[in-house]
Design a protein around this motif. Structure first.
Motif, PDB file in Angstrom:
ATOM      1  N   ASN A  29       0.868  -1.181   0.000  1.00  0.00           N
ATOM      2  CA  ASN A  29       0.000   0.000   0.000  1.00  0.00           C
ATOM      3  C   ASN A  29       0.905   1.232   0.000  1.00  0.00           C
ATOM      4  N   SER A  30       1.194   1.757  -1.179  1.00  0.00           N
ATOM      5  CA  SER A  30       2.263   2.736  -1.355  1.00  0.00           C
ATOM      6  C   SER A  30       1.740   4.109  -1.742  1.00  0.00           C
ATOM      7  N   VAL A  31       2.486   5.143  -1.336  1.00  0.00           N
ATOM      8  CA  VAL A  31       2.157   6.528  -1.675  1.00  0.00           C
ATOM      9  C   VAL A  31       3.417   7.259  -2.107  1.00  0.00           C
ATOM     10  N   MET A  32       3.321   8.004  -3.198  1.00  0.00           N
ATOM     11  CA  MET A  32       4.375   8.943  -3.591  1.00  0.00           C
ATOM     12  C   MET A  32       3.736  10.291  -3.866  1.00  0.00           C
ATOM     13  N   GLU A  33       4.294  11.338  -3.251  1.00  0.00           N
ATOM     14  CA  GLU A  33       3.829  12.701  -3.465  1.00  0.00           C
ATOM     15  C   GLU A  33       4.981  13.506  -4.048  1.00  0.00           C
ATOM     16  N   ILE A  34       4.697  14.266  -5.099  1.00  0.00           N
ATOM     17  CA  ILE A  34       5.733  15.004  -5.820  1.00  0.00           C
ATOM     18  C   ILE A  34       5.330  16.470  -5.922  1.00  0.00           C
ATOM     19  N   ALA A  35       6.212  17.346  -5.460  1.00  0.00           N
ATOM     20  CA  ALA A  35       6.008  18.794  -5.581  1.00  0.00           C
ATOM     21  C   ALA A  35       7.051  19.328  -6.557  1.00  0.00           C
ATOM     22  N   ILE A  36       6.589  19.906  -7.671  1.00  0.00           N
ATOM     23  CA  ILE A  36       7.487  20.352  -8.745  1.00  0.00           C
ATOM     24  C   ILE A  36       7.414  21.872  -8.825  1.00  0.00           C
ATOM     25  N   ALA A  73      -1.788  -7.982  -3.477  1.00  0.00           N
ATOM     26  CA  ALA A  73      -2.569  -6.764  -3.688  1.00  0.00           C
ATOM     27  C   ALA A  73      -1.583  -5.604  -3.778  1.00  0.00           C
ATOM     28  N   HIS A  74      -1.749  -4.789  -4.794  1.00  0.00           N
ATOM     29  CA  HIS A  74      -0.856  -3.635  -4.988  1.00  0.00           C
ATOM     30  C   HIS A  74      -1.730  -2.402  -5.191  1.00  0.00           C
ATOM     31  N   ILE A  75      -1.674  -1.490  -4.218  1.00  0.00           N
ATOM     32  CA  ILE A  75      -2.442  -0.253  -4.311  1.00  0.00           C
ATOM     33  C   ILE A  75      -1.476   0.915  -4.180  1.00  0.00           C
ATOM     34  N   LYS A  76      -1.514   1.821  -5.139  1.00  0.00           N
ATOM     35  CA  LYS A  76      -0.526   2.889  -5.240  1.00  0.00           C
ATOM     36  C   LYS A  76      -1.218   4.230  -5.419  1.00  0.00           C
ATOM     37  N   TRP A  77      -0.748   5.229  -4.665  1.00  0.00           N
ATOM     38  CA  TRP A  77      -1.185   6.617  -4.845  1.00  0.00           C
ATOM     39  C   TRP A  77      -0.002   7.426  -5.356  1.00  0.00           C
ATOM     40  N   THR A  78      -0.205   8.158  -6.434  1.00  0.00           N
ATOM     41  CA  THR A  78       0.790   9.114  -6.916  1.00  0.00           C
ATOM     42  C   THR A  78       0.111  10.467  -7.029  1.00  0.00           C
ATOM     43  N   SER A  79       0.569  11.418  -6.238  1.00  0.00           N
ATOM     44  CA  SER A  79      -0.034  12.749  -6.198  1.00  0.00           C
ATOM     45  C   SER A  79       1.013  13.779  -6.603  1.00  0.00           C
ATOM     46  N   ILE A  80       0.685  14.605  -7.608  1.00  0.00           N
ATOM     47  CA  ILE A  80       1.643  15.563  -8.169  1.00  0.00           C
ATOM     48  C   ILE A  80       1.080  16.968  -8.108  1.00  0.00           C
ATOM     49  N   ARG A  81       1.908  17.902  -7.708  1.00  0.00           N
ATOM     50  CA  ARG A  81       1.547  19.325  -7.705  1.00  0.00           C
ATOM     51  C   ARG A  81       2.577  20.060  -8.556  1.00  0.00           C
ATOM     52  N   SER A 110      -4.615  -4.872  -8.472  1.00  0.00           N
ATOM     53  CA  SER A 110      -3.660  -3.786  -8.695  1.00  0.00           C
ATOM     54  C   SER A 110      -4.433  -2.515  -9.019  1.00  0.00           C
ATOM     55  N   ARG A 111      -4.132  -1.446  -8.287  1.00  0.00           N
ATOM     56  CA  ARG A 111      -4.839  -0.174  -8.494  1.00  0.00           C
ATOM     57  C   ARG A 111      -3.837   0.964  -8.365  1.00  0.00           C
ATOM     58  N   HIS A 112      -3.830   1.865  -9.334  1.00  0.00           N
ATOM     59  CA  HIS A 112      -2.943   3.027  -9.306  1.00  0.00           C
ATOM     60  C   HIS A 112      -3.793   4.291  -9.416  1.00  0.00           C
ATOM     61  N   ASN A 113      -3.826   5.060  -8.321  1.00  0.00           N
ATOM     62  CA  ASN A 113      -4.523   6.340  -8.309  1.00  0.00           C
ATOM     63  C   ASN A 113      -3.519   7.444  -8.643  1.00  0.00           C
ATOM     64  N   VAL A 114      -3.767   8.169  -9.702  1.00  0.00           N
ATOM     65  CA  VAL A 114      -2.891   9.267 -10.104  1.00  0.00           C
ATOM     66  C   VAL A 114      -3.675  10.569 -10.006  1.00  0.00           C
ATOM     67  N   HIS A 115      -3.141  11.499  -9.242  1.00  0.00           N
ATOM     68  CA  HIS A 115      -3.811  12.793  -9.068  1.00  0.00           C
ATOM     69  C   HIS A 115      -2.811  13.891  -9.393  1.00  0.00           C
ATOM     70  N   VAL A 116      -3.090  14.657 -10.424  1.00  0.00           N
ATOM     71  CA  VAL A 116      -2.203  15.742 -10.862  1.00  0.00           C
ATOM     72  C   VAL A 116      -2.928  17.065 -10.714  1.00  0.00           C
ATOM     73  N   GLN A 117      -2.295  18.008 -10.056  1.00  0.00           N
ATOM     74  CA  GLN A 117      -2.864  19.343  -9.906  1.00  0.00           C
ATOM     75  C   GLN A 117      -1.899  20.366 -10.479  1.00  0.00           C
ATOM     76  N   GLN A 118      -2.333  21.066 -11.498  1.00  0.00           N
ATOM     77  CA  GLN A 118      -1.540  22.132 -12.107  1.00  0.00           C
ATOM     78  C   GLN A 118      -1.982  23.466 -11.503  1.00  0.00           C
ATOM     79  N   VAL A 119      -1.069  24.101 -10.791  1.00  0.00           N
ATOM     80  CA  VAL A 119      -1.416  25.349 -10.096  1.00  0.00           C
ATOM     81  C   VAL A 119      -0.705  26.557 -10.703  1.00  0.00           C
TER      82      VAL A 119
END
Length: 470
Positions: free
Chosen positions: A268-275, A294-302, A321-330
């Protein structure tokens, strides 16, 4: 067997506010205070919403807290407290919840969840990584814990830090990193469970203007597991925070694998990226875990103004297997590219794509596109595709497309007419189908190894260097 490829390219122009999400955020309704490790208590002055709590979720949360050492950094404790609050009002997802309408999580719920409390390095490191480049920087994470003895970080340029939050010696970098720890709007249930159960926070920090030559290889290994007939399901919660300051550049290769292909476990993994402004992150993601896992992954990008983020993913493992990708362009002039290839090597394989592009009122001149193509290669395989566009701005260029089919008979006939048997022709066309994504990996050696891995899954008798870890 089901195969799916998704390739969106998004470019946002002046003053965008844009979000790409494969999972919806849930509100935090209740606050808690921690009385002692493993115990969460509702504060009395808040509305009585305890009835919304899910006993199964709270049981997992308490077992995760009990498995962790009592001491932790203030920043990590802040994350755990925040995640704990959200869990009190977050039930276990079901088919009635829109983000999980096509995803069956009963495999996890029917198991006995056992947190991995300490890492156990494998007896041999020969098979740790199928895609390892011995010349590259790498960090090994076994069952959520950093293993320094199996990592290679010498040669990091000045201004770059890779390691655990607890080992950061610079107060300036520590304070900067803590700014990006969440304090509002958590992700879904699995994001919160990771926040409660992560033993440490892996930090990748790139200072302003610094460019890292060559990729940073993050190797996630699931070593603890149970027999596939057992109800026990060991769970690990690796978490990574990447902060790239203005003008910085880095390439990251995430690889998830297991030491035994038949074991059952849950990653159950999480990666958060601030660019930051004008910064660039190239993200490669490979998932080849056990077919009983079971492989569940969160990738959150700002993304800030004029930044670039590119993701290339190949995923072939996992019973779930589930990969949640959330991208926010600010910021304006941001560029985002997501290219993924998923292979479900089972006659009852199910593939789900739920993509949502939101273009807000002030995100004028946004250029966004989605293209999803799926192959159904077995009669009982299933593909569910749900592309969405939510556009409020009036000066945009947005599109989406989706196709689901079997291989074209004309293509098979063309190859058979040249002396290639039908079975070989089918496998060649499937590999070619995924090549559009695989060819986007930045390294030629990596592209070759991934292609060999896919060929081996399609035909197990084909010899492959990937299998031996060479």
């Amino acid at each position: 067997m089901a195969v799916s490829a998704f390739t969106p390219i998004i470019r946002a122009s002046p003053s965008p506010s844009f979000t790409l999400s494969t999972s919806q955020y849930q509100s935090n309704f209740i606050r808690t205070r921690k009385v002692k490790p493993g115990v969460l208590t509702q504060q009395r002055y808040l509305p009585p919403i305890a009835a919304l709590s899910d006993p199964f979720v709270l049981e997992i949360a308490e077992s995760l807290e009990d498995s962790l050492p009592s001491s932790s950094s203030s920043g990590l404790q802040k994350l755990r407290d925040f995640a704990s609050e959200s869990l009190l009002s977050t039930p276990w997802p079901s088919r009635k919840d829109e983000p999980f309408r096509f995803t069956d999580t009963s495999f996890i719920k029917q198991s006995e969840i056992i947190p991995v409390s300490s890492p156990t390095p494998p007896e041999s490191s020969n098979h740790i990584s199928a895609f390892e480049d011995t010349q590259s920087l790498n960090l090994t994470i076994i069952d959520g814990y950093i293993i320094d003895s199996l990592s290679q970080l010498s040669g990091l340029p000045d201004g770059v830090f890779v390691g655990s939050l607890s080992s950061l010696s610079s107060n300036e970098i520590t304070n900067r990193v803590l700014e990006f720890l969440p304090s509002s709007e958590p992700g879904d249930l699995f994001w919160s469970l990771n926040g409660v159960g992560s033993p440490d926070l892996v930090v990748v920090y790139v200072q302003e203007g610094c460019k890292v030559e060559g990729p940073l290889h993050l190797r996630y290994i699931s070593n603890e597991g149970s027999d596939k007939e057992s109800k026990k399901l060991p769970v690990s919660n690796p978490r990574v925070l990447v902060v790239v300051e203005k003008g910085g550049e880095i390439g990251i290769l995430e690889e998830y694998t297991g030491c035994d292909g038949d074991l059952s476990y849950w990653t159950n993994s999480v990666m958060e990226i601030a660019i930051g402004e004008e910064a660039k992150v190239s993200h490669s993601y490979i998932q080849t875990q056990s077919l009983n896992s079971a492989h569940i992954k969160w990738t959150s990008i700002r993304q800030e103004k004029s930044s670039t983020y590119e993701l290339v993913e190949v995923s072939t493992g996992g019973k779930l297997s589930r990969h949640n990708v959330h991208v926010q362009q600010v910021g304006s002039d941001t560029i985002t590219g997501l290219s993924t290839f998923h292979l479900s090597a089972h006659s009852l394989g199910q593939v789900v794509f739920d993509g949502n592009i939101k273009v807000n009122r002030y995100a004028q001149q946004t250029d966004a596109g989605q293209l999803t193509r799926s192959l159904i290669l077995e009669p009982r395989a299933t593909v569910n595709v749900k592309p969405n566009l939510q556009i409020i701005a009036d000066d945009v260029k947005c599109s989406h497309g989706a196709s689901i089919c079997d291989l074209e008979e004309d293509q098979l006939f063309y190859l058979q007419a040249r002396g290639i048997d039908r079975q070989t022709a089918r496998k060649s066309l499937i590999v070619s189908f995924g090549a559009e994504v695989i060819d986007r990996f930045p390294s030629a050696d990596l592209r070759k190894k991934v292609e060999l891995h896919v060929k081996k899954l399609l035909d197990p008798v084909v010899p492959s260097k990937v299998a031996s870890g060479v």
